[in-house]
Design a protein around this motif. Structure first.
Motif, short mmCIF file in Angstrom:
data_model
loop_
_atom_site.label_atom_id
_atom_site.label_comp_id
_atom_site.label_asym_id
_atom_site.label_seq_id
_atom_site.Cartn_x
_atom_site.Cartn_y
_atom_site.Cartn_z
N LEU A 1 0.82 -1.21 0.00
CA LEU A 1 0.00 0.00 0.00
C LEU A 1 0.85 1.26 0.00
O LEU A 1 0.40 2.32 -0.45
N THR A 2 2.08 1.18 0.51
CA THR A 2 2.90 2.38 0.66
C THR A 2 3.94 2.55 -0.44
O THR A 2 4.66 3.55 -0.45
N VAL A 3 4.00 1.63 -1.40
CA VAL A 3 5.00 1.73 -2.47
C VAL A 3 4.40 2.22 -3.78
O VAL A 3 5.11 2.56 -4.71
N PHE A 4 3.08 2.26 -3.89
CA PHE A 4 2.35 2.84 -5.02
C PHE A 4 2.40 1.98 -6.29
O PHE A 4 1.95 2.44 -7.35
N ALA A 5 2.91 0.76 -6.22
CA ALA A 5 2.99 -0.06 -7.42
C ALA A 5 1.62 -0.48 -7.93
O ALA A 5 1.40 -0.55 -9.15
N ARG A 6 0.67 -0.74 -7.01
CA ARG A 6 -0.65 -1.15 -7.46
C ARG A 6 -1.37 0.00 -8.18
O ARG A 6 -2.22 -0.23 -9.05
N THR A 7 -1.05 1.23 -7.82
CA THR A 7 -1.61 2.36 -8.55
C THR A 7 -1.07 2.38 -9.98
O THR A 7 -1.80 2.68 -10.93
N LEU A 8 0.21 2.05 -10.15
CA LEU A 8 0.77 1.96 -11.49
C LEU A 8 0.13 0.83 -12.29
O LEU A 8 -0.16 0.99 -13.48
N THR A 9 -0.11 -0.32 -11.65
CA THR A 9 -0.75 -1.42 -12.39
C THR A 9 -2.18 -1.06 -12.77
O THR A 9 -2.69 -1.53 -13.79
N ALA A 10 -2.84 -0.22 -11.96
CA ALA A 10 -4.18 0.24 -12.32
C ALA A 10 -4.13 1.28 -13.43
O ALA A 10 -5.07 1.39 -14.23
N LEU A 11 -3.05 2.04 -13.50
CA LEU A 11 -2.89 3.03 -14.57
C LEU A 11 -2.60 2.38 -15.92
O LEU A 11 -2.91 2.95 -16.96
N ALA A 12 -2.00 1.19 -15.90
CA ALA A 12 -1.54 0.57 -17.15
C ALA A 12 -2.65 0.42 -18.19
O ALA A 12 -2.47 0.83 -19.35
N PRO A 13 -3.81 -0.16 -17.86
CA PRO A 13 -4.85 -0.27 -18.89
C PRO A 13 -5.33 1.08 -19.43
O PRO A 13 -5.72 1.18 -20.59
N ILE A 14 -5.29 2.11 -18.58
CA ILE A 14 -5.70 3.44 -19.02
C ILE A 14 -4.66 4.03 -19.96
O ILE A 14 -4.98 4.52 -21.05
N ALA A 15 -3.40 3.96 -19.56
CA ALA A 15 -2.32 4.56 -20.36
C ALA A 15 -2.09 3.81 -21.66
O ALA A 15 -1.68 4.41 -22.67
N LEU A 16 -2.35 2.50 -21.65
CA LEU A 16 -2.04 1.67 -22.82
C LEU A 16 -3.28 1.26 -23.60
O LEU A 16 -3.18 0.47 -24.55
N SER A 17 -4.45 1.75 -23.20
CA SER A 17 -5.69 1.57 -23.96
C SER A 17 -6.08 0.10 -24.15
O SER A 17 -6.29 -0.37 -25.26
N TYR A 18 -6.18 -0.62 -23.06
CA TYR A 18 -6.78 -1.96 -23.11
C TYR A 18 -7.65 -2.12 -21.88
O TYR A 18 -7.49 -1.42 -20.89
N GLU A 19 -8.55 -3.05 -21.95
CA GLU A 19 -9.53 -3.25 -20.87
C GLU A 19 -9.48 -4.68 -20.40
O GLU A 19 -9.60 -5.62 -21.21
N LEU A 20 -9.30 -4.87 -19.10
CA LEU A 20 -9.44 -6.20 -18.51
C LEU A 20 -10.91 -6.42 -18.16
O LEU A 20 -11.52 -5.55 -17.54
N PRO A 21 -11.49 -7.54 -18.57
CA PRO A 21 -12.91 -7.77 -18.27
C PRO A 21 -13.17 -7.68 -16.77
O PRO A 21 -12.35 -8.08 -15.95
N GLU A 22 -14.34 -7.16 -16.41
CA GLU A 22 -14.68 -7.02 -14.99
C GLU A 22 -14.82 -8.37 -14.32
O GLU A 22 -14.43 -8.55 -13.17
N ARG A 23 -15.39 -9.32 -15.02
CA ARG A 23 -15.55 -10.66 -14.46
C ARG A 23 -14.94 -11.66 -15.43
O ARG A 23 -15.38 -11.79 -16.57
N HIS A 24 -13.91 -12.34 -14.97
CA HIS A 24 -13.24 -13.28 -15.84
C HIS A 24 -12.56 -14.36 -15.01
O HIS A 24 -12.28 -14.17 -13.81
#
Length: 321
Positions: A187-210
């Motif tokens: 929570l304190t290293v911010f890596a999960r925020t980067l992994t959440a940014l990846a689909p936005i920055a790179l224009s792909y979508e992970l399905p909500e339920r898969h």
């Protein structure tokens, strides 16, 4: 190292993660443009960071984001860089030792930022970090799908809560068990925020339920753990030399819980980083095992995020003063 010495008596060897993540690491061609842009943006937003620190912070952020997202377009790169600079600058300004001295003040800032994440109307004129976050989120919302936006703001909220948790333990890190630290460090290293940014920055979508939801989460968690531990090792000497209290970090807790001296604790932490790197690589390979897909793209994005955290080990920001 004694628990309160604030010194690092021996040279410390950083982990070599080249087996799992060999270089060279690709970087965006827009790195220099991102650095210049961040300096202008921070000045325009009146972020309260001293000029010399801001210079270093913009440099490491622009270069790190250029390695985390080497193939994205300039606009997406700049938006990601702004958000990450905002996070680190907020931590530097209101977190870390400032927060340890006055956790209540940090809690007040976080309450205000949590209101921004919830899209509440501010009751008082916002400070610079609050105003900057409101602007960032509005622009991210324009680029993201609803699911991507929820995921990102959820991780931002987790980061803020992580910083508050950290503030309550910085003055006496040995109160924290190694197990708890391993749970909270992502929570304190911010890596999960980067992994959440990846689909936005790179224009792909992970399905909500898969069916791969658990695998995606395990891969992202492995990356976050690795990022946190790598950061702990990179910053240990600098933090230990600047403060009378040992850093709240992996080597400190290994020393305390396993009764190790600093060289032994550091060697143990280096080994843990190596094992975590291999585990993260295996999960990425599993995620992309079925051939080209959105999951393959996500696995590649996670790999580049790891590249960014490995790259930053040798940056001047972590040099001992």
């Amino acid at each position: 190292m004694s628990s309160g010495s604030g010194t690092v008596p021996v040279p410390l060897t950083m982990p070599d993660l080249g087996v799992a993540f060999p270089g060279p690491f690709p970087a965006s061609p827009h790195t220099v443009a991102a650095d210049r842009h961040l300096r202008r943006w921070a000045a325009e937003r009146n972020l309260p960071v001293p000029a010399d620190e801001l210079h270093t912070l913009c440099g490491i952020t622009s270069q790190g984001i250029a390695r985390a997202f080497p193939t994205t377009d300039l606009d997406s790169l700049l938006l990601a860089a702004e958000l990450f600079l905002w996070l680190v600058a907020f931590d530097d300004t209101h977190g870390e030792m400032n927060a340890a001295a006055d956790p209540a003040a940090l809690a007040g800032h976080i309450d205000e930022l949590t209101g921004v994440l919830a899209d509440n109307t501010p009751m008082t004129p916002p400070g610079p970090f609050t105003a900057a976050l409101r602007d960032l989120l509005a622009r991210i919302r324009d680029s993201a799908t609803p699911n991507q936006y929820r995921t990102l703001t959820g991780h931002l909220h987790g980061n803020l809560l992580g910083l508050l948790w950290e503030a309550h333990h910085l003055n006496d890190p040995t109160r924290v068990s190694l197990h708890t630290y391993r749970t909270m460090r992502p929570l304190t290293v911010f890596a999960r925020t980067l992994t959440a940014l990846a689909p936005i920055a790179l224009s792909y979508e992970l399905p909500e339920r898969h069916g791969a939801a658990d695998l995606v989460d395990r891969a992202e968690s492995a990356v976050a753990r690795l990022a946190g531990w790598v950061n702990d090792l990179a910053s240990y000497s600098r933090e230990a030399s600047r403060n009378p209290v040992p850093p709240l970090s992996l080597p400190t807790l290994l020393m305390h819980e396993r009764r190790l001296q600093l060289p032994e604790a550091f060697t143990t932490a280096v080994g843990m980083c190596g094992e975590q790197a291999v585990a993260a690589r295996a999960l990425m390979d599993e995620l992309s095992a079925d051939g080209p897909s959105q999951f393959t793209r996500h696995a590649q994005a996670l790999e580049h995020i790891v590249h960014a955290f490995i790259w930053h080990i040798d940056h001047d920001r972590y040099a001992t003063p």
